[in-house]
Scaffold this active site. Structure first.
Site, PDB file in Angstrom:
ATOM      1  N   ILE A   1      62.289 -17.625 -38.520  1.00 52.57           N
ATOM      2  CA  ILE A   1      63.124 -18.210 -37.468  1.00 52.57           C
ATOM      3  C   ILE A   1      62.892 -19.716 -37.436  1.00 52.57           C
ATOM      4  O   ILE A   1      61.756 -20.170 -37.283  1.00 52.57           O
ATOM      5  CB  ILE A   1      62.786 -17.629 -36.081  1.00 52.57           C
TER       6      ILE A   1
ATOM      7  N   GLY B   1      63.587 -23.431 -35.502  1.00 50.80           N
ATOM      8  CA  GLY B   1      63.802 -23.843 -34.118  1.00 50.80           C
ATOM      9  C   GLY B   1      63.204 -22.860 -33.139  1.00 50.80           C
ATOM     10  O   GLY B   1      63.770 -22.588 -32.074  1.00 50.80           O
TER      11      GLY B   1
ATOM     12  N   SER C   1      60.580 -22.907 -31.190  1.00 47.94           N
ATOM     13  CA  SER C   1      59.764 -23.339 -30.051  1.00 47.94           C
ATOM     14  C   SER C   1      60.536 -23.403 -28.738  1.00 47.94           C
ATOM     15  O   SER C   1      59.943 -23.521 -27.667  1.00 47.94           O
ATOM     16  CB  SER C   1      59.143 -24.716 -30.340  1.00 47.94           C
ATOM     17  N   SER C   2      61.873 -23.306 -28.805  1.00 48.19           N
ATOM     18  CA  SER C   2      62.654 -23.414 -27.566  1.00 48.19           C
ATOM     19  C   SER C   2      64.015 -22.755 -27.739  1.00 48.19           C
ATOM     20  O   SER C   2      64.422 -22.393 -28.845  1.00 48.19           O
ATOM     21  CB  SER C   2      62.841 -24.885 -27.179  1.00 48.19           C
ATOM     22  N   GLY C   3      64.720 -22.619 -26.640  1.00 47.98           N
ATOM     23  CA  GLY C   3      66.098 -22.144 -26.651  1.00 47.98           C
ATOM     24  C   GLY C   3      66.303 -20.797 -27.316  1.00 47.98           C
ATOM     25  O   GLY C   3      65.544 -19.854 -27.094  1.00 47.98           O
ATOM     26  N   ILE C   4      67.326 -20.707 -28.142  1.00 43.14           N
ATOM     27  CA  ILE C   4      67.697 -19.453 -28.789  1.00 43.14           C
ATOM     28  C   ILE C   4      66.609 -18.988 -29.747  1.00 43.14           C
ATOM     29  O   ILE C   4      66.314 -17.796 -29.844  1.00 43.14           O
ATOM     30  CB  ILE C   4      69.049 -19.607 -29.515  1.00 43.14           C
ATOM     31  N   GLY C   5      65.996 -19.924 -30.471  1.00 45.21           N
ATOM     32  CA  GLY C   5      64.926 -19.562 -31.395  1.00 45.21           C
ATOM     33  C   GLY C   5      63.752 -18.912 -30.688  1.00 45.21           C
ATOM     34  O   GLY C   5      63.193 -17.919 -31.160  1.00 45.21           O
TER      35      GLY C   5
ATOM     36  N   TYR D   1      78.647 -33.987 -35.196  1.00 39.58           N
ATOM     37  CA  TYR D   1      78.195 -32.604 -34.986  1.00 39.58           C
ATOM     38  C   TYR D   1      79.138 -31.616 -35.662  1.00 39.58           C
ATOM     39  O   TYR D   1      78.714 -30.745 -36.425  1.00 39.58           O
ATOM     40  CB  TYR D   1      78.118 -32.343 -33.483  1.00 39.58           C
TER      41      TYR D   1
END
Length: 269
Positions: A13, A15, A17-21, A154
Site C-alpha cells: 500500500i 500513501g 500513513s493517512s487518508g485512504i491508504g 492534477y
C-alpha cells in the site's frame, strides 16, 4: 467481498500513513496477511487497534517524488517478500490553479508524485506481481477523465497514469495480471491541505462542498475491486459515471457544466 480472499496475501500500500491508504491498512490488518506499508512518514504509522495475530506489517519509508527513494523501497521489498498479490497504488498529490498561473515547478512536482513515482514502483514490483497473477489497484479521480478547470496539473498527471497503466493491462493480457483504475469521489482526507497551489506552496483550502465519502468507505470499494480481475475503470457515483459518458457523447455540454460548477474554484487562482 470475500473476506477469506485476504488470508496469506502479500499486499503493498502506498500513501499508507493517512487518508485512504491508512484506512486500507486498518481494514486489512484484521486478516492473516503480510502488509508492506509505504509512506514518506512510514515510521509514524501506528499499530492498528484490531490486528490478526498472524498479520505481518512492514513499514517502508518511500517518497514517490524521489526516484532514489522509490528504488530503495523496491530493492527492500524484493529482498523481503517473495511475491505480491495486490498493489494498492494509492499515494498522490493534488495541485490547484489556473493554467496560466501554474508554475512549471508545480507540473514537475505533481507528475513526480502522481506519475513517475507510481510508474517506477510498478515497473520494479511487476515481476513479483506476475508471479501471483496479482492485481494493481490505483486510486484515481474523475479529474483524470477530462481536463478539469483549475486542476490542469492534477488532471494531466492522473490522465497520464491512466494511459500508461491501460497500456500495461493490454500488454499483460495473457499473464493474468489485473490492472484497475478507481475514480473516487470527494473523500474526507487531507488532500486539500497537503497539495500544491499555483506557485508551489502548500495548499490550504476548505473541504469540497457537498457529501463526501469516508476513507473507510473508499477502502472497502478498493478491496472489492482488488478481488475482481475484470475491473478496469471504476466510478463510484452518478457524477463520476456522468463525466465518464459525457466526455464521449457531448464534450461541449460537459465543458459548460464544469465551467459553471467549478467557476469559483478557478476564477480567483
Amino acid at each position: 467481498m470475500k473476506k477469506d480472499f485476504w488470508n496469506d496475501r502479500v499486499v503493498v500500500i502506498t500513501g499508507a500513513s493517512s487518508g485512504i491508504g491508512k484506512a486500507l491498512y486498518e481494514e486489512l490488518a484484521i486478516f492473516p496477511c503480510e502488509l508492506v506499508l509505504l509512506a514518506r512518514r512510514a515510521a509514524e504509522i501506528e499499530e492498528p487497534k484490531n490486528k490478526h495475530e498472524r498479520t505481518i506489517i512492514h513499514r517502508v519509508t518511500c517518497d514517490l517524488s524521489d526516484p532514489t527513494s522509490v528504488m530503495d523501497a523496491i530493492e527492500w521489498i524484493q529482498k523481503k517478500v517473495t511475491k505480491i498479490d495486490v498493489l494498492f497504488n494509492n499515494a498522490g498529490i493534488t495541485a490547484h490553479g489556473r493554467f496560466d498561473s501554474l508554475s512549471m515547478d508545480v507540473y514537475r512536482k505533481t507528475f513526480a508524485t502522481n506519475f513517475f513515482g507510481p510508474i517506477q514502483l510498478v515497473r520494479g514490483l511487476l515481476p513479483l506481481l506476475l508471479l501471483t497473477k496479482g492485481n494493481i489497484v490505483t486510486t484515481s479521480t474523475v479529474s483524470a477523465l477530462y481536463g478539469v478547470p483549475g486542476r490542469a496539473a492534477y488532471s494531466a498527471s492522473k490522465s497520464a497514469l491512466h494511459a500508461a497503466l491501460e497500456s500495461l493491462r493490454i500488454e499483460t493480457l495473457e499473464s493474468g495480471l489485473g490492472v484497475s483504475l478507481v475514480c473516487v469521489p470527494y473523500t474526507d482526507t487531507a488532500l486539500r491541505t497537503s497539495g500544491l497551489d499555483a506557485s508551489g506552496e502548500i495548499l490550504s483550502e476548505a473541504p469540497a462542498k457537498g457529501k463526501r465519502k469516508t476513507a473507510s468507505e473508499v477502502a472497502h470499494v478498493l478491496m472489492s475491486v482488488a478481488q475482481n480481475k475484470e475491473a478496469r475503470l471504476v466510478t463510484f457515483n452518478l457524477s463520476g459515471k456522468f463525466l465518464e459518458w459525457m466526455r464521449f457523447f457531448s464534450p461541449k455540454f460537459l465543458e459548460k457544466i464544469l465551467y459553471k460548477k467549478l467557476y469559483e474554484d478557478f476564477k480567483s487562482h
